[in-house]
Design a protein around this motif. Structure first.
Motif, PDB file in Angstrom:
ATOM      1  N   HIS A 296      -4.018  17.485  10.266  1.00 50.57           N
ATOM      2  CA  HIS A 296      -3.213  16.253  10.322  1.00 50.57           C
ATOM      3  C   HIS A 296      -2.901  15.823  11.759  1.00 50.57           C
ATOM      4  CE1 HIS A 296      -0.531  19.525  10.966  1.00 50.57           C
ATOM      5  NE2 HIS A 296       0.423  18.699  11.315  1.00 50.57           N
ATOM      6  N   ASP A 297      -3.336  16.595  12.746  1.00 52.45           N
ATOM      7  CA  ASP A 297      -3.121  16.224  14.152  1.00 52.45           C
ATOM      8  C   ASP A 297      -4.422  15.808  14.830  1.00 52.45           C
ATOM      9  OD1 ASP A 297      -0.412  16.900  14.052  1.00 52.45           O
ATOM     10  OD2 ASP A 297      -0.832  18.994  14.496  1.00 52.45           O
TER      11      ASP A 297
ATOM     12  N   ARG B 245       2.109  28.664   7.562  1.00 52.73           N
ATOM     13  CA  ARG B 245       1.477  28.144   8.771  1.00 52.73           C
ATOM     14  C   ARG B 245       2.646  27.963   9.745  1.00 52.73           C
ATOM     15  NH1 ARG B 245       2.068  23.288  11.436  1.00 52.73           N
ATOM     16  NH2 ARG B 245       0.289  22.579  12.640  1.00 52.73           N
TER      17      ARG B 245
ATOM     18  N   ASP C  18       4.219  26.514  12.762  1.00 51.18           N
ATOM     19  CA  ASP C  18       4.080  25.355  13.634  1.00 51.18           C
ATOM     20  C   ASP C  18       4.368  25.729  15.102  1.00 51.18           C
ATOM     21  OD1 ASP C  18       3.841  22.354  13.582  1.00 51.18           O
ATOM     22  OD2 ASP C  18       5.823  22.495  14.478  1.00 51.18           O
TER      23      ASP C  18
ATOM     24  N   GLU D 100      -0.025  28.334  14.531  1.00 50.86           N
ATOM     25  CA  GLU D 100      -0.591  27.214  15.280  1.00 50.86           C
ATOM     26  C   GLU D 100      -0.253  27.474  16.746  1.00 50.86           C
ATOM     27  OE1 GLU D 100      -0.419  22.409  15.904  1.00 50.86           O
ATOM     28  OE2 GLU D 100       1.387  23.591  15.683  1.00 50.86           O
TER      29      GLU D 100
HETATM   30  C1  GLC Z   1       2.562  20.660  15.398  1.00 52.34           C
HETATM   31  C2  GLC Z   1       2.326  19.794  14.192  1.00 52.34           C
HETATM   32  C3  GLC Z   1       2.471  18.370  14.603  1.00 52.34           C
HETATM   33  C4  GLC Z   1       3.884  18.135  15.104  1.00 52.34           C
HETATM   34  C5  GLC Z   1       4.250  19.159  16.186  1.00 52.34           C
HETATM   35  C6  GLC Z   1       5.733  19.229  16.352  1.00 52.34           C
HETATM   36  O1  GLC Z   1       1.630  20.488  16.371  1.00 52.34           O
HETATM   37  O2  GLC Z   1       1.105  20.092  13.628  1.00 52.34           O
HETATM   38  O3  GLC Z   1       2.162  17.491  13.563  1.00 52.34           O
HETATM   39  O4  GLC Z   1       4.005  16.856  15.638  1.00 52.34           O
HETATM   40  O5  GLC Z   1       3.854  20.462  15.865  1.00 52.34           O
HETATM   41  O6  GLC Z   1       6.329  19.843  15.259  1.00 52.34           O
END
Ligand code: GLC
Length: 577
Positions: free
Chosen positions: A338-339, A204, A206, A263
């Motif tokens: 988790h966000d 995944r 980020d 993401e």
């Molecule tokens: C992504 C993660 C998040 C994190 C951010 C910075 O959005 O899912 O949890 O705070 O990236 O790494």
């Protein structure tokens, strides 16, 4: 039924697998420090296998990595990671890891070197810039971009020693890597290989849409009134070299057999999406955020709320499902991570009266959409947001804490604003999905031993919502997930690869659609209200209902359906002889 295009895409394992996302800190603590660990994941692999999923732990809670080739001691050791991979292998499961390479920790040796002097060879591995001075002689950062996890602050951090600012979009502890520098990209490729060589089967990625930045470093447009710092994603995300960088990564991945999901919070343009996940695209799929942003006020941060209804949800599904079918891309199906807050609280009804029904209804929709399915830990139990009466001090996330600090300082004595901020935290904070997993009704929900202080408070509802209880019942939310996932796997041609057609797009209460292969059509109907409805949106076909969250009704051709509160049903079209 008029059938539009049926997917002709290649059948591949990463399209058919179910991914289970683990937040290691909150999964299971086995060494008594109140923080989950890799051994805890190993211990629960049979649970995951029974659910019918692959898994995807993130190995860094703070997303601020200081050593890419080791495991943080609070989670375990490299040997634990190797054991985890081996244990997964025995169960025909695979490990997908988080790859956090838009930024490092400010404690990473690369950054320590970079900040040591302007002449250091690693200076250019990050973005260092001089400040500006306004008409009144005040010092200003190089651009007006705001920080993602603390939107009242600048994305640039001043470094006293070398007299320059560094770019750190998320927090001061997460400086952005400069991907324009070839050495940085090669270092990232090396990390990617390192874990794949150990047996990890995918990533995944980020905030991977952030890695290419517009090099003109211009000020962002003034969108949020009354403050200097403004969202700068028009310049720091989806930059001109994004596809090039991702294609370089693809070359590395091609040496292995992997699953990848990007993401990409700021990708929205259809051509750009297809460039990324179409047939020649560098990634298998991306997380698109339109659904998770459905209740944000347009143009505002996530700390805002606007009403939504079933027409919004249908519009979003229609667009992404059709896009991937029509242009040979691939979807990642998710509605919680988790966000985000818990999907049950956000899209359903988490009251004791209706939570069971609403959680199953959401599961019904999830399991009948096309793409690769991602379940977030606890979603399979219908876990809920944290209780409304909890004090903000129970929220541990840096983003929530920054927001609360800002709201409290700025709006002192302005009661309504404080109330609003509290409401927003109750609804939207990331903490809601980060509380410990609820294994059973013993103290600390079985997440850690009795007497140990968990790193974050366990949701008060664990005696009523937990794995042990739900495993013992054939009618639990967990049992429903297992049934729906089984149905999905048994009918891959329809639910994973099939066509998609939305039904009754203007109905504000019901999300319904058909999924079909060359040979059969299935219908999903989900009531997004707590009301009894008479629903005529499925038209002149007869459906035999196969799976639902109430005793199944019989449906005859041409009849309307009696939908019960939060009902979710899946059925098969009966073809007339
Ligand atoms: C992504 C993660 C998040 C994190 C951010 C910075 O959005 O899912 O949890 O705070 O990236 O790494």
């Amino acid at each position: 039924m008029p059938h539009s295009k049926v997917v002709t895409t290649e059948r591949l394992w990463w399209k058919e697998c179910n991914v289970y996302q683990i937040y290691p800190a909150s999964f299971l603590d086995t060494n008594g420090d109140g923080i989950g660990d890799l051994r805890g994941i190993i211990e629960k692999l049979d649970y995951l296998q029974e659910l019918g999923v692959y898994k995807s732990p993130q190995v860094d809670m703070g997303y601020d990595i200081s050593d890419y080739k080791d495991i943080d001691p609070i989670y375990g050791t490299l040997k634990d990671a190797d054991d985890l991979i081996a244990e997964l292998g025995k169960r025909d499961m695979k490990l997908m890891m988080d790859l956090v390479v838009n930024h490092t920790s400010d404690q990473h040796p690369w950054f320590l070197e970079s900040r040591s002097s302007r002449e250091n060879p690693k200076r250019d591995w990050y973005f260092w810039k001089k400040g500006r001075v306004d008409e009144k002689g005040n010092q200003l950062p190089p651009t007006n971009w705001s920080r993602t996890l603390d939107t009242s602050k600048s994305a640039w951090e001043w470094d006293e020693k070398t007299g320059e600012y560094y770019l750190s979009i998320f927090s001061a502890g997460q400086p952005d890597l400069n991907w324009e520098n070839t050495d940085v990209r090669e270092a990232v490729h090396d990390i990617i290989r390192f874990w794949l060589d150990r047996g990890v089967r995918g990533y995944r990625m980020d905030v991977i849409d952030h890695i290419s930045k517009d090099q003109s470093f211009q000020d962002a447009e003034q969108k949020i009134p009354g403050q200097y710092c403004q969202p700068g994603e028009a310049f720091f995300a989806n930059g001109p070299r994004l596809t090039e960088y991702l294609q370089e990564i693809r070359k590395v991945l091609n040496e292995y057999d992997t699953i990848t999901v990007g993401e990409m919070p700021f990708i929205n343009d259809e051509d750009e999406i297809i460039r990324t996940v179409g047939l020649q695209g560098p990634l298998n799929m991306v997380f698109l955020f339109q659904l998770l942003n459905v209740d944000n006020q347009p143009g505002r941060t996530k700390w805002s709320y606007s009403e939504w209804d079933a027409t919004d949800m249908k519009r979003i599904h229609e667009r992404t499902q059709r896009l991937m079918i029509d242009r040979d891309g691939w979807n990642a199906i998710f509605c919680e991570n988790h966000d985000s807050p818990r999907s049950l609280t956000r899209f359903g009804d988490d009251s004791d009266e209706w939570r069971d029904y609403a959680a199953k209804m959401l599961c019904t929709k999830h399991c009948t959409l096309g793409g690769t399915s991602y379940i977030y830990q606890g979603q399979e139990l219908g876990m809920r947001n944290l209780p409304a009466h909890w004090q903000p001090s129970e929220y541990k996330d840096v983003e929530s804490q920054s927001y609360w600090k800002f709201a409290s300082a700025e709006f002192v004595n302005k009661h309504r604003k404080i109330e609003y901020a509290r409401k927003m935290m109750e609804l939207k904070a990331r903490d809601h999905t980060r509380s410990p997993m609820q294994w059973d009704a013993s103290p600390n929900a079985g997440f850690c031993k009795a007497g140990v202080q968990p790193w974050m408070r366990v949701n008060d509802d664990y005696p009523r919502i937990n794995v042990r209880d739900q495993s013992e019942s054939d009618h639990s939310v967990l049992a429903h997930w297992k049934n729906c996932l089984k149905l999905r796997s048994a009918n891959k041609d329809v639910f994973i690869y099939g066509g998609f057609e939305i039904l009754d797009p203007n109905n504000r209460d019901v999300v319904a659609y058909t999924r079909f292969s060359k040979h059969e059509t299935w219908v999903t109907v989900t009531n997004f209200t707590g009301k009894h409805l008479l629903y005529s949106g499925i038209g002149d076909i007869e459906v035999e209902w196969v799976l639902g969250n109430y005793p199944l009704n019989v449906h005859k051709r041409g009849e309307s359906l009696n939908l019960r509160p939060w009902e979710g049903i899946i059925g098969n079209e009966v073809i007339p002889n």
